[in-house]
Write a protein that holds these residues in place. Structure first.
Motif, PDB file in Angstrom:
ATOM      1  N   THR A 207     -73.379  47.543 -75.880  1.00 12.11           N
ATOM      2  CA  THR A 207     -73.756  48.852 -75.348  1.00 12.11           C
ATOM      3  C   THR A 207     -75.022  48.699 -74.529  1.00 12.11           C
ATOM      4  O   THR A 207     -75.693  47.652 -74.566  1.00 12.11           O
ATOM      5  N   TYR A 208     -75.357  49.716 -73.784  1.00 11.86           N
ATOM      6  CA  TYR A 208     -76.554  49.723 -72.960  1.00 11.86           C
ATOM      7  C   TYR A 208     -77.352  51.008 -73.201  1.00 11.86           C
ATOM      8  O   TYR A 208     -77.508  51.824 -72.291  1.00 11.86           O
ATOM      9  N   PRO A 209     -77.883  51.180 -74.422  1.00 19.93           N
ATOM     10  CA  PRO A 209     -78.710  52.358 -74.666  1.00 19.93           C
ATOM     11  C   PRO A 209     -80.019  52.257 -73.895  1.00 19.93           C
ATOM     12  O   PRO A 209     -80.709  51.239 -73.954  1.00 19.93           O
ATOM     13  N   MET A 210     -80.334  53.281 -73.146  1.00 22.44           N
ATOM     14  CA  MET A 210     -81.581  53.313 -72.361  1.00 22.44           C
ATOM     15  C   MET A 210     -81.659  52.111 -71.430  1.00 22.44           C
ATOM     16  O   MET A 210     -82.755  51.613 -71.129  1.00 22.44           O
ATOM     17  N   GLY A 211     -80.498  51.618 -70.979  1.00 19.66           N
ATOM     18  CA  GLY A 211     -80.468  50.528 -70.028  1.00 19.66           C
ATOM     19  C   GLY A 211     -80.707  49.152 -70.624  1.00 19.66           C
ATOM     20  O   GLY A 211     -80.760  48.154 -69.893  1.00 19.66           O
TER      21      GLY A 211
ATOM     22  N   SER B  58     -70.607  55.186 -76.724  1.00 19.35           N
ATOM     23  CA  SER B  58     -70.939  54.693 -75.388  1.00 19.35           C
ATOM     24  C   SER B  58     -70.797  53.170 -75.372  1.00 19.35           C
ATOM     25  O   SER B  58     -71.778  52.444 -75.521  1.00 19.35           O
ATOM     26  N   ILE B  59     -69.591  52.712 -75.189  1.00 17.39           N
ATOM     27  CA  ILE B  59     -69.251  51.303 -75.306  1.00 17.39           C
ATOM     28  C   ILE B  59     -69.093  50.677 -73.933  1.00 17.39           C
ATOM     29  O   ILE B  59     -68.374  51.212 -73.091  1.00 17.39           O
ATOM     30  N   PHE B  60     -69.761  49.537 -73.744  1.00 19.24           N
ATOM     31  CA  PHE B  60     -69.577  48.807 -72.494  1.00 19.24           C
ATOM     32  C   PHE B  60     -68.405  47.843 -72.627  1.00 19.24           C
ATOM     33  O   PHE B  60     -67.541  47.783 -71.759  1.00 19.24           O
ATOM     34  N   ARG B  61     -68.407  47.064 -73.715  1.00 19.01           N
ATOM     35  CA  ARG B  61     -67.338  46.098 -73.915  1.00 19.01           C
ATOM     36  C   ARG B  61     -67.197  45.780 -75.401  1.00 19.01           C
ATOM     37  O   ARG B  61     -68.183  45.787 -76.126  1.00 19.01           O
ATOM     38  N   ILE B  62     -65.986  45.473 -75.819  1.00 16.16           N
ATOM     39  CA  ILE B  62     -65.708  45.025 -77.189  1.00 16.16           C
ATOM     40  C   ILE B  62     -65.039  43.659 -77.092  1.00 16.16           C
ATOM     41  O   ILE B  62     -63.961  43.537 -76.520  1.00 16.16           O
ATOM     42  N   ASP B  63     -65.709  42.634 -77.629  1.00 13.17           N
ATOM     43  CA  ASP B  63     -65.168  41.276 -77.511  1.00 13.17           C
ATOM     44  C   ASP B  63     -65.845  40.343 -78.493  1.00 13.17           C
ATOM     45  O   ASP B  63     -67.048  40.085 -78.334  1.00 13.17           O
TER      46      ASP B  63
END
Length: 122
Positions: A100-104, A26-31
């Protein structure tokens, strides 16, 4: 989150290889994302990296021979290696700073792939 690298192998000097590294989870961004390598008896060194905006950096030893690229939709980074030399022999590791955004809750961590061996015969 996992990084899975592949594409290593045995190649003659002057040949080419293409490494791939795919991130999953569950990836938001890779940078940024990039590659390190570690030759026998030597310290791990950065080879190349690319930012989310597409800015690239290369180690002097590989400039003009290696090209890093990424496919954001696939969360995959590539390393095209041309004109390989015996001194390029090493285990190559991909890495990425992943948000990532685990549990927000926003989290940011560095992840490493398992390494793929590149052997260049002279």
């Amino acid at each position: 989150v996992q990084l899975q690298a592949c594409g290593g192998g045995l190649v003659q000097a002057g040949g080419s290889l293409r490494l791939s590294c795919a991130a999953s989870g569950s990836i938001f961004r890779i940078d940024p994302v990039g590659w390190y390598r570690q030759a026998p008896g030597k310290q791990r060194e950065e080879v190349a990296k690319i930012t989310g905006g597409g800015t690239t950096n290369y180690a002097d030893a590989v400039k003009g021979r290696f090209t890093i690229s990424r496919d954001g939709a696939k969360n995959t980074v590539y390393l095209q290696m041309n004109s390989l030399k015996s001194e390029d022999t090493a285990v190559y590791y991909c890495y990425g700073r992943i948000i990532t955004y685990p549990m927000g809750q926003r989290t940011e961590n560095d992840y490493w792939g398992q390494g793929t061996l590149v052997t260049v015969s002279s």
